[in-house]
Design an enzyme around this catalytic site. Structure first.
Site, PDB file in Angstrom:
ATOM      1  N   HIS A 590       0.806  -1.224   0.000  1.00  0.00           N
ATOM      2  CA  HIS A 590       0.000   0.000   0.000  1.00  0.00           C
ATOM      3  C   HIS A 590       0.839   1.274   0.000  1.00  0.00           C
ATOM      4  CE1 HIS A 590      -4.064  -1.400  -0.086  1.00  0.00           C
ATOM      5  NE2 HIS A 590      -3.856  -2.256   0.903  1.00  0.00           N
ATOM      6  N   ASP A 622      -1.812  -5.271  -4.015  1.00  0.00           N
ATOM      7  CA  ASP A 622      -2.046  -4.046  -3.251  1.00  0.00           C
ATOM      8  C   ASP A 622      -0.743  -3.284  -3.059  1.00  0.00           C
ATOM      9  OD1 ASP A 622      -4.704  -4.630  -3.212  1.00  0.00           O
ATOM     10  OD2 ASP A 622      -4.934  -4.517  -1.042  1.00  0.00           O
ATOM     11  N   ASN A 654      -6.728  -6.341  -5.045  1.00  0.00           N
ATOM     12  CA  ASN A 654      -7.971  -5.640  -5.383  1.00  0.00           C
ATOM     13  C   ASN A 654      -7.753  -4.155  -5.630  1.00  0.00           C
ATOM     14  OD1 ASN A 654      -7.530  -5.579  -2.442  1.00  0.00           O
ATOM     15  ND2 ASN A 654      -9.419  -4.382  -2.384  1.00  0.00           N
ATOM     16  N   HIS A 707      -4.354 -13.065  -3.461  1.00  0.00           N
ATOM     17  CA  HIS A 707      -4.517 -11.834  -2.693  1.00  0.00           C
ATOM     18  C   HIS A 707      -5.637 -11.948  -1.670  1.00  0.00           C
ATOM     19  CE1 HIS A 707      -4.326  -7.652  -1.630  1.00  0.00           C
ATOM     20  NE2 HIS A 707      -5.641  -7.576  -1.770  1.00  0.00           N
ATOM     21  N   ARG A 758     -17.161  -5.891   4.248  1.00  0.00           N
ATOM     22  CA  ARG A 758     -16.652  -4.955   3.257  1.00  0.00           C
ATOM     23  C   ARG A 758     -17.769  -4.404   2.371  1.00  0.00           C
ATOM     24  NH1 ARG A 758     -10.978  -5.200   2.449  1.00  0.00           N
ATOM     25  NH2 ARG A 758      -9.960  -6.941   3.516  1.00  0.00           N
TER      26      ARG A 758
END
Length: 885
Positions: A590, A622, A654, A707, A758
């Protein structure tokens, strides 16, 4: 932590008092000789073998003729017993080589091989002479075909415990730049002229070379055809596909030099003395230097070298530096000690014997030195770095003696044993190559053969190719201590998994089999070397700092070139990658590029100076969003993919989707750091590339890496393999959605399928789904990312699934650790952790991810809060909101 405890300066050399029975046993003054370390045999301890050289000079200050001329060239052999500190002249049976100087020598097991040089009659032949220290006998090795030919001022060493490599020198007509290798395990013996790829060194003579324990041959300095001294260093490495390659070593050398000495201890090349143009000696701090190949930096006694220091650099008389004002001397290392004998100082031949220790802590582990050899000035012991290893030979009886420290206290054998045990668990996850270089020499040969002593090593290198192994999680994880200051800063230790906050279960292995074919290693050419520019700019594990003005160093055209080159590789790859162990697995990053550098720094990084030659890298997606340096993160990983296409692997997360990273920071960062027009173009091009990324990876067909998870729809690996790329999220099936978005249920007690917090349409899957999927596909472990976990890794389904997260203190609020998983050759999985850095006290650059200018990230977190850390209470927010993405 601005520096590592083990990035210590160059050592200080001191004179070592030695003994001999008669004057004939003393080597006496000489230069142009060789000094070679030989491991212990059945009847003798470790020894240093001194051979040849010039024992007299003509001319000099008393002569009307300019310069000096070496004379008294000899072929005498002297042996130094490290344990007794005694010199003995030895006279082996058989026909010795002719008297010579400026020759080359290398140890092969308990034998020493000599080649080339120059003597009273001119150039010595290019025959190989072997001194068998076990049988006390000379042998001349018959080599078929063309070889390097007569030469002097060249270098030679044994690479990867197998290949005799010789480089450069002078054949009497010109200065040479060629390189040759002889396979000591292949009969009949024959030299092969190499045609390495990469940045080739220029022609030179009087250089030095030493082989690092993992197989890198490092060429350092020398004198070019014009007589100018050189300051560069080059590494020569043979890849697993048989191709050799030169690589220019990073860092700034303290001084150009030739006729110097250099020898490896671990990953540190110790360089001493040498001459400049006109025969003037290297002076000042430049006379004693270290090239730390693991860190990619040069050091002198004052620390990191940032500019050449050819002058004295000091006004005060410094005895240790004055001691090293010499050239044409010889060096060897045993354990962690560096030994230097003789040399030339002006027109004076030297006969002194010098010693230094590579480090105070390592010097006492397996170091075959007598108590009386120990230096009285020893600094406080420090812990091993995770990628550092002891390269000593068999421990001697004196290892039980107490170890002096700077505080005046002593550390007894039991304390040392505890420190050794603290790093023992790490060894289980190391590759077979690393184990091979640490193994002891095999029993002495019964017949003379350069390769006999290496046959056992060769078998060790290939060991495991037909063995069976089950996946198992190592009971201890490797952790870098939280302390950021003091002697404990950066200490690597192991903790039982039972000590982790979210860990208490043990993994249940299943009985499946697989062999381990050799891994392939190749490099990919890229347009105009752009990827090399990116790697040289960004791959700085120890000293990377974020740009002050936040401006990104690539323009949109270069981003396009980078994406095109990487895209061509991804297009040729399977949707589910097939990988061989060992592999390092990384979870979500990230955009926290500082954490990626910390992980590289603590646990090894993908370059020829790091560990890419014997372990692969797998990243689980990610790469962008949330953090402040998504651009650095994705561009470096793509550049590494281009450089090492068969060894660096990226799969999709994602957030590698335009509709997601348009909202969570990547698009904003591209515009902010590249300008609106270039930024939007670059962001669009990156997302086009993301559609080509592979979607999963299988390690040895026993571990599947993805992932997100298996969700409700994925029952077989073949379902993933059938997904065609390029693929976008909106055009993808429910299989792609589950693969990138699903999570395990809250704990092992929640089975089946449940709604995912989510958002609508997303699910969580229970431990029963994991067990069924593994059994159906003959798998033993699922490694996935996607969720922040407090310890950086967390087990689920009784250890059949591990969640991995590599970014620390996610979004600046979670205070979580980051982790990687190292899947060893024996399929032992070792977690390796880093803790979040503390807030900066005064200097923000000491904490790369904690810069002051992060208001946009704070605003993003307020608008779109991060997904709650796994296992933590979740706020009562609308499940349809973006807060849960």
């Amino acid at each position: 932590m601005s520096s590592k405890p083990w990035l210590y300066p160059a050592p200080t050399y001191r004179t070592l008092e030695t003994y001999w029975d008669t004057d004939d046993n003393a080597p006496g003054p000489r230069c142009g000789h060789t000094l070679t370390a030989v491991a212990a045999t059945k009847t003798h301890g470790p020894r240093l073998i001194l051979f040849g050289g010039a024992t007299a000079i003509e001319g000099g200050a008393a002569s009307s003729a300019p310069g000096i001329r070496l004379a008294g060239v000899t072929n005498s052999v002297h042996s130094y017993d490290v344990l007794t500190r005694k010199w003995t002249r030895i006279r082996p049976a058989g026909e010795p080589p002719s008297p010579r100087a400026a020759h080359a020598a290398a140890a092969v097991g308990t034998m020493v091989v000599f080649q080339g040089g120059i003597g009273p009659a001119g150039h010595s032949t290019d025959d190989l002479y072997v001194l068998d220290m076990d049988k006390f006998k000379w042998h001349r090795v018959v080599v078929q075909g063309q070889g390097p030919g007569p030469r002097y001022g060249h270098v030679m060493d044994l690479v990867a415990q197998r290949y005799l490599v010789t480089v450069s020198g002078n054949d009497g007509k010109r200065v040479l730049s060629d390189s040759w290798a002889l396979d000591t395990a292949q009969k009949p013996y024959a030299w092969a002229k190499l045609n390495p790829e990469g940045d080739r060194p220029s022609a030179r003579m009087y250089a030095t070379a030493s082989a690092r324990s993992d197989g890198m041959f490092l060429l350092c300095g020398g004198r070019d055809a014009s007589g100018a001294p050189l300051a560069d260093a080059y590494g020569l490495l043979m890849h697993r596909n048989g191709q050799w390659e030169w690589t220019l070593a990073p860092g700034v050398s303290p001084s150009p030099r030739y006729q110097h000495a250099a020898v490896f201890v671990g990953a540190r090349l110790h360089v001493t003395g040498g001459a400049l143009r006109g025969g003037r000696a290297v002076e000042g701090e430049g006379a004693i230097a270290v090239l730390d190949t693991a860190a990619g930096v040069w050091l002198d006694r004052s620390g990191l070298v940032t500019s050449s220091r050819t002058g004295k650099g000091q006004n005060d008389y410094d005895p240790p530096l004055e001691l090293m004002r010499r050239c044409r001397h010889a060096a060897a290392s045993l354990g962690v000690r560096i030994y230097i004998y003789g040399g030339l100082k002006g027109d004076i031949l030297l006969d002194d014997f010098l010693v230094a220790e590579n480090s105070s802590f390592q010097s006492e582990i397996n170091s075959p030195v007598s108590t009386s050899e120990k230096s009285p000035s020893v600094t406080s012991p420090r812990a091993f770095h995770a990628n550092t290893s002891s390269f000593g030979v068999s421990p001697s009886s004196d290892s039980e003696s107490e170890i002096p420290s700077s505080s005046g206290l002593s550390m007894d054998k039991n304390s040392m044993e505890k420190l050794r045990q603290a790093s023992a668990a790490e060894a289980e996850a190391a590759s077979a190559v690393w184990q091979a270089v640490q193994s002891q020499s095999s029993p002495p040969p019964e017949e003379t053969s350069v390769s006999d002593d290496n046959s056992q090593i060769a078998e060790t290198l290939s060991d495991g190719s037909d063995t069976e192994a089950d996946v198992r999680l190592h009971p201890r994880a490797v952790v870098v201590a939280k302390e950021a200051v003091g002697n404990l800063g950066g200490m690597v230790r192991q903790l039982s998994l039972d000590q982790f906050e979210n860990e208490s279960r043990r993994m249940i292995p299943m009985n499946n089999d697989l062999s381990y074919p050799n891994k392939k290693f190749t490099r990919q050419k890229s347009p105009q070397g752009l990827h090399k520019k990116i790697i040289s700019t960004l791959l700085r594990p120890r000293n990377w700092k974020p740009p002050v003005n936040r401006k990104f160093f690539l323009d949109s055209y270069e981003v396009g070139e980078l994406c095109y080159a990487a895209e061509q590789i991804f297009m040729q790859e399977q949707t589910v990658l097939q990988l061989k162990a060992p592999v390092k697995v990384f979870g979500d990053l990230h955009g926290q590029f500082g954490d990626l550098m910390r992980l590289f720094d603590e646990y090894g990084f993908p370059s020829a100076a790091g560990d890419i030659t014997y372990i692969d890298y797998l990243f689980l997606g990610d790469y962008v969003d949330r953090g402040q340096h998504s651009l650095e993160t994705i561009t470096l990983l793509l550049a590494l993919k281009i450089e090492y296409p068969d060894n660096v692997h990226l799969i999709r997360g994602n957030h590698e989707a335009a509709d997601i990273n348009a909202l969570f920071g990547f698009r904003i960062e591209c515009i902010e750091r590249m300008g609106e027009s270039d930024g939007i173009w670059a962001w669009t091009r990156f997302n086009q590339l993301f559609n080509y990324l592979p979607l999963a990876a299988l390690i040895e067909k026993k571990i599947i890496c993805m992932h997100g998870g298996i969700g409700r729809s994925i029952n077989s690996v073949e379902q993933i393999e059938k997904l065609e790329r390029p693929i976008t999220m909106d055009a993808g099936s429910i299989i792609l959605m589950d693969l990138l978005w699903s999570d395990p249920t809250e704990n092992d007690g929640v089975e089946g399928l449940r709604p995912n917090a989510r958002g609508p349409g997303l699910v969580t899957f229970g431990p029963d789904r994991v067990t069924d999927f593994c059994k159906r596909n003959k798998l033993q472990l699922i490694i996935r990312a996607h969720e922040c976990v407090m310890d950086g890794f967390e087990r689920f389904a009784q250890g059949q699934l591990i969640t991995l997260f590599s970014a620390t203190n996610y979004c600046g609020t979670a205070n979580n650790a980051g982790a990687i998983l190292v899947v060893g050759r024996g399929l032992v999985v070792v977690p390796k952790l880093i803790h979040p850095l503390p807030p900066p006290l005064q200097s923000p650059e000491t904490s790369p991810e904690r810069g002051i200018d992060d208001t946009w990230m704070q605003e993003l977190n307020i608008q779109r809060p991060p997904t709650p850390t796994r296992g933590r209470p979740q706020p009562d927010l609308d499940r349809n909101s973006l807060a849960y993405i």
